[in-house]
Design a protein around this motif. Structure first.
Motif, PDB file in Angstrom:
ATOM      1  N   ASN A  50      17.014 -11.067   6.272  1.00  0.00           N
ATOM      2  CA  ASN A  50      16.864 -12.368   5.618  1.00  0.00           C
ATOM      3  C   ASN A  50      17.400 -12.297   4.190  1.00  0.00           C
ATOM      4  O   ASN A  50      18.592 -12.465   3.976  1.00  0.00           O
ATOM      5  N   ARG A  51      16.558 -11.980   3.216  1.00  0.00           N
ATOM      6  CA  ARG A  51      16.976 -12.031   1.815  1.00  0.00           C
ATOM      7  C   ARG A  51      17.598 -10.698   1.396  1.00  0.00           C
ATOM      8  O   ARG A  51      16.908  -9.722   1.131  1.00  0.00           O
ATOM      9  N   ALA A  52      18.909 -10.660   1.330  1.00  0.00           N
ATOM     10  CA  ALA A  52      19.594  -9.442   0.900  1.00  0.00           C
ATOM     11  C   ALA A  52      19.461  -9.266  -0.614  1.00  0.00           C
ATOM     12  O   ALA A  52      19.142 -10.196  -1.341  1.00  0.00           O
ATOM     13  N   GLY A  53      19.714  -8.063  -1.083  1.00  0.00           N
ATOM     14  CA  GLY A  53      19.670  -7.786  -2.514  1.00  0.00           C
ATOM     15  C   GLY A  53      19.181  -6.403  -2.858  1.00  0.00           C
ATOM     16  O   GLY A  53      19.326  -5.946  -4.000  1.00  0.00           O
ATOM     17  N   ALA A  54      18.588  -5.691  -1.876  1.00  0.00           N
ATOM     18  CA  ALA A  54      18.086  -4.348  -2.167  1.00  0.00           C
ATOM     19  C   ALA A  54      19.206  -3.355  -2.448  1.00  0.00           C
ATOM     20  O   ALA A  54      18.950  -2.273  -2.981  1.00  0.00           O
ATOM     21  N   ARG A  55      20.441  -3.709  -2.128  1.00  0.00           N
ATOM     22  CA  ARG A  55      21.567  -2.834  -2.484  1.00  0.00           C
ATOM     23  C   ARG A  55      21.663  -2.649  -4.002  1.00  0.00           C
ATOM     24  O   ARG A  55      22.236  -1.674  -4.483  1.00  0.00           O
ATOM     25  N   HIS A  56      21.120  -3.600  -4.732  1.00  0.00           N
ATOM     26  CA  HIS A  56      21.153  -3.511  -6.192  1.00  0.00           C
ATOM     27  C   HIS A  56      19.944  -2.774  -6.764  1.00  0.00           C
ATOM     28  O   HIS A  56      19.835  -2.617  -7.980  1.00  0.00           O
ATOM     29  N   GLY A  57      19.027  -2.326  -5.888  1.00  0.00           N
ATOM     30  CA  GLY A  57      17.808  -1.695  -6.344  1.00  0.00           C
ATOM     31  C   GLY A  57      17.998  -0.438  -7.180  1.00  0.00           C
ATOM     32  O   GLY A  57      17.412  -0.326  -8.262  1.00  0.00           O
ATOM     33  N   PRO A  58      18.796   0.532  -6.723  1.00  0.00           N
ATOM     34  CA  PRO A  58      18.906   1.773  -7.501  1.00  0.00           C
ATOM     35  C   PRO A  58      19.367   1.567  -8.939  1.00  0.00           C
ATOM     36  O   PRO A  58      18.849   2.211  -9.857  1.00  0.00           O
ATOM     37  N   ARG A  59      20.301   0.659  -9.143  1.00  0.00           N
ATOM     38  CA  ARG A  59      20.819   0.459 -10.507  1.00  0.00           C
ATOM     39  C   ARG A  59      19.724  -0.062 -11.432  1.00  0.00           C
ATOM     40  O   ARG A  59      19.576   0.414 -12.567  1.00  0.00           O
ATOM     41  N   GLU A  60      18.944  -1.024 -10.950  1.00  0.00           N
ATOM     42  CA  GLU A  60      17.912  -1.592 -11.820  1.00  0.00           C
ATOM     43  C   GLU A  60      16.700  -0.673 -11.934  1.00  0.00           C
ATOM     44  O   GLU A  60      16.036  -0.641 -12.976  1.00  0.00           O
ATOM     45  N   ILE A  61      16.405   0.084 -10.891  1.00  0.00           N
ATOM     46  CA  ILE A  61      15.329   1.076 -11.013  1.00  0.00           C
ATOM     47  C   ILE A  61      15.703   2.103 -12.073  1.00  0.00           C
ATOM     48  O   ILE A  61      14.864   2.528 -12.882  1.00  0.00           O
ATOM     49  N   ARG A  62      16.965   2.532 -12.084  1.00  0.00           N
ATOM     50  CA  ARG A  62      17.408   3.446 -13.143  1.00  0.00           C
ATOM     51  C   ARG A  62      17.147   2.829 -14.516  1.00  0.00           C
ATOM     52  O   ARG A  62      16.652   3.497 -15.428  1.00  0.00           O
ATOM     53  N   ASN A  63      17.490   1.573 -14.670  1.00  0.00           N
ATOM     54  CA  ASN A  63      17.312   0.906 -15.954  1.00  0.00           C
ATOM     55  C   ASN A  63      15.849   0.923 -16.384  1.00  0.00           C
ATOM     56  O   ASN A  63      15.513   1.316 -17.507  1.00  0.00           O
ATOM     57  N   GLN A  64      14.972   0.509 -15.482  1.00  0.00           N
ATOM     58  CA  GLN A  64      13.554   0.442 -15.829  1.00  0.00           C
ATOM     59  C   GLN A  64      12.922   1.820 -15.952  1.00  0.00           C
ATOM     60  O   GLN A  64      11.906   1.984 -16.641  1.00  0.00           O
ATOM     61  N   SER A  65      13.510   2.817 -15.298  1.00  0.00           N
ATOM     62  CA  SER A  65      12.931   4.160 -15.375  1.00  0.00           C
ATOM     63  C   SER A  65      13.095   4.783 -16.759  1.00  0.00           C
ATOM     64  O   SER A  65      12.503   5.829 -17.042  1.00  0.00           O
ATOM     65  N   SER A  66      13.854   4.129 -17.642  1.00  0.00           N
ATOM     66  CA  SER A  66      13.942   4.624 -19.018  1.00  0.00           C
ATOM     67  C   SER A  66      12.583   4.541 -19.717  1.00  0.00           C
ATOM     68  O   SER A  66      12.374   5.176 -20.755  1.00  0.00           O
ATOM     69  N   LEU A  67      11.657   3.782 -19.132  1.00  0.00           N
ATOM     70  CA  LEU A  67      10.315   3.658 -19.709  1.00  0.00           C
ATOM     71  C   LEU A  67       9.408   4.835 -19.338  1.00  0.00           C
ATOM     72  O   LEU A  67       8.307   4.951 -19.868  1.00  0.00           O
ATOM     73  N   MET A  68       9.856   5.691 -18.421  1.00  0.00           N
ATOM     74  CA  MET A  68       9.042   6.849 -18.055  1.00  0.00           C
ATOM     75  C   MET A  68       9.139   7.907 -19.151  1.00  0.00           C
ATOM     76  O   MET A  68      10.211   8.169 -19.681  1.00  0.00           O
ATOM     77  N   ARG A  69       8.015   8.514 -19.459  1.00  0.00           N
ATOM     78  CA  ARG A  69       7.984   9.593 -20.451  1.00  0.00           C
ATOM     79  C   ARG A  69       7.811  10.931 -19.747  1.00  0.00           C
ATOM     80  O   ARG A  69       7.909  11.010 -18.539  1.00  0.00           O
ATOM     81  N   ARG A  70       7.553  11.980 -20.481  1.00  0.00           N
ATOM     82  CA  ARG A  70       7.598  13.334 -19.939  1.00  0.00           C
ATOM     83  C   ARG A  70       6.350  13.738 -19.157  1.00  0.00           C
ATOM     84  O   ARG A  70       6.438  14.558 -18.239  1.00  0.00           O
ATOM     85  N   ALA A  71       5.198  13.209 -19.527  1.00  0.00           N
ATOM     86  CA  ALA A  71       3.952  13.724 -18.969  1.00  0.00           C
ATOM     87  C   ALA A  71       3.133  12.603 -18.330  1.00  0.00           C
ATOM     88  O   ALA A  71       3.160  11.451 -18.781  1.00  0.00           O
ATOM     89  N   HIS A  72       2.391  12.960 -17.278  1.00  0.00           N
ATOM     90  CA  HIS A  72       1.493  12.016 -16.606  1.00  0.00           C
ATOM     91  C   HIS A  72       0.189  11.944 -17.388  1.00  0.00           C
ATOM     92  O   HIS A  72      -0.430  12.972 -17.686  1.00  0.00           O
ATOM     93  N   HIS A  73      -0.253  10.740 -17.696  1.00  0.00           N
ATOM     94  CA  HIS A  73      -1.384  10.596 -18.604  1.00  0.00           C
ATOM     95  C   HIS A  73      -2.724  10.966 -17.969  1.00  0.00           C
ATOM     96  O   HIS A  73      -3.705  11.211 -18.679  1.00  0.00           O
ATOM     97  N   VAL A  74      -2.806  11.010 -16.638  1.00  0.00           N
ATOM     98  CA  VAL A  74      -4.065  11.354 -15.968  1.00  0.00           C
ATOM     99  C   VAL A  74      -4.090  12.830 -15.594  1.00  0.00           C
ATOM    100  O   VAL A  74      -5.002  13.569 -15.973  1.00  0.00           O
ATOM    101  N   SER A  75      -3.089  13.275 -14.849  1.00  0.00           N
ATOM    102  CA  SER A  75      -3.078  14.659 -14.369  1.00  0.00           C
ATOM    103  C   SER A  75      -2.574  15.645 -15.419  1.00  0.00           C
ATOM    104  O   SER A  75      -2.809  16.845 -15.310  1.00  0.00           O
TER     105      SER A  75
END
Length: 321
Positions: A50-75
């Protein structure tokens, strides 16, 4: 920290909006040689009905993943200090030939596995998981923990077409890639095509946990059961972003009301700790339907949660007895 492990760019030194866009700001490398975990994009949605568009997922996930830091705050896990991780780029895909697209994905993941790395993929629609499993489970079937709104065990669409994002796990069981008695599907919900739509899956031995059961029991109880089903055998973890409620993850091809909160999803992924994960993915992020990058951010965050769990397993396996 090993001096040989790749490290992300420090956002306190170089702002997140600068530089190359890679998963979690890690180096981009040409192959998985020397890696423990390979972050890989699969920009393909040839199985979407039905709704195509997931082909663009990796590029935008890369963009948003810049918000990840080095350490997990819980573990407290520092994944980049205990495992060698890098971005190996996107697999070569064919957007106009489904069978060739599946083969290209399989070959790309097979090269990662042959190099001795564990793939952590960003899709792409959920059909991309089938060729990944063909590469990961070539020697023996694996178990699977599957977070999703949909079982994806249907048979045929549009006549006699066996390959869509609604059929990957039926095909994977038929091909001997998955052991159905070691499959747990969590979060299934929404209207279905007919009352018996899930009968085939249940008959194979798949444990389907509908959203209503999750609400009654809670994450800890559900994941305790999931862990008991898969045990310490090799498993694949697949996370369809539509398991999260569309109020928090609207950018997906088949949204279903009544899903997990992002907090519940994080809790469940953290409870995978210690399992024998031989591959994982986050799929069905479709940026054309997103708002403010919130679905891609959810996808990137789930990849980081998975990475922390997987990196700890790598560290444990490396430690001397």
């Amino acid at each position: 920290m090993s001096s040989n492990f790749f490290q992300p760019i420090d956002a306190s030194a170089v702002p997140r909006f600068a530089g190359l866009s890679t998963f979690m700001r890690l180096p981009a490398v040409a192959s998985a040689e020397g890696l423990d975990i390979a972050l890989v994009g699969i920009p393909w949605d040839g199985g979407t009905t039905n709704r195509a568009g997931a082909r663009h997922g990796p590029r935008e996930i890369r963009n948003q993943s810049s918000l990840m830091r080095r350490a997990h705050h819980v573990s407290g896990t520092e994944p980049f200090s205990i495992a060698n991780v890098a971005d190996v780029g996107d697999l070569s895909v064919n957007p106009i030939n489904l069978l060739d697209g599946l083969k290209r994905i399989e070959d790309g993941i097979a090269a990662i596995v042959a190099a001795g790395a564990i793939p952590l993929a960003a899709g792409g629609d959920h059909l991309t998981t089938l060729p990944v499993l063909r590469a990961v489970a070539r020697k023996a079937p694996v178990g699977m923990i599957h977070f999703d709104a949909h079982s994806d065990t249907n048979d045929r669409y549009f006549g006699d077409n066996p390959y869509t994002h609604g059929t990957p796990f039926r095909r994977a069981i038929e091909e001997g890639l998955l052991d159905p008695k070691r499959i747990v599907q969590i979060g299934i919900r929404g209207s279905i095509y007919e009352p018996g739509e899930h009968d085939w899956a249940v008959a194979q031995g798949i444990r389907i946990i509908y959203m209503e059961e999750f609400v009654r029991r809670g994450a800890a109880s559900i994941m305790e059961e999931a862990r008991s089903i898969v045990g310490n055998t090799p498993i694949y973890v697949t996370f369809d972003i539509d398991c999260i409620d569309p109020s928090m993850a609207p950018g997906t091809g088949t949204p279903e009301l009544g899903g997990f909160t992002t907090r519940e999803a994080q809790e469940m992924v953290r409870l995978l700790d210690g399992l024998n994960i031989v591959g994982a993915d986050v799929v069905e992020v479709a940026p054309p339907f997103d708002f403010g990058g919130m679905t891609a951010l959810a996808g990137a965050t789930m990849m980081f949660e998975l990475l922390c769990v997987m990196a700890k397993s790598v560290q444990a396996a490396r430690a001397p007895d």
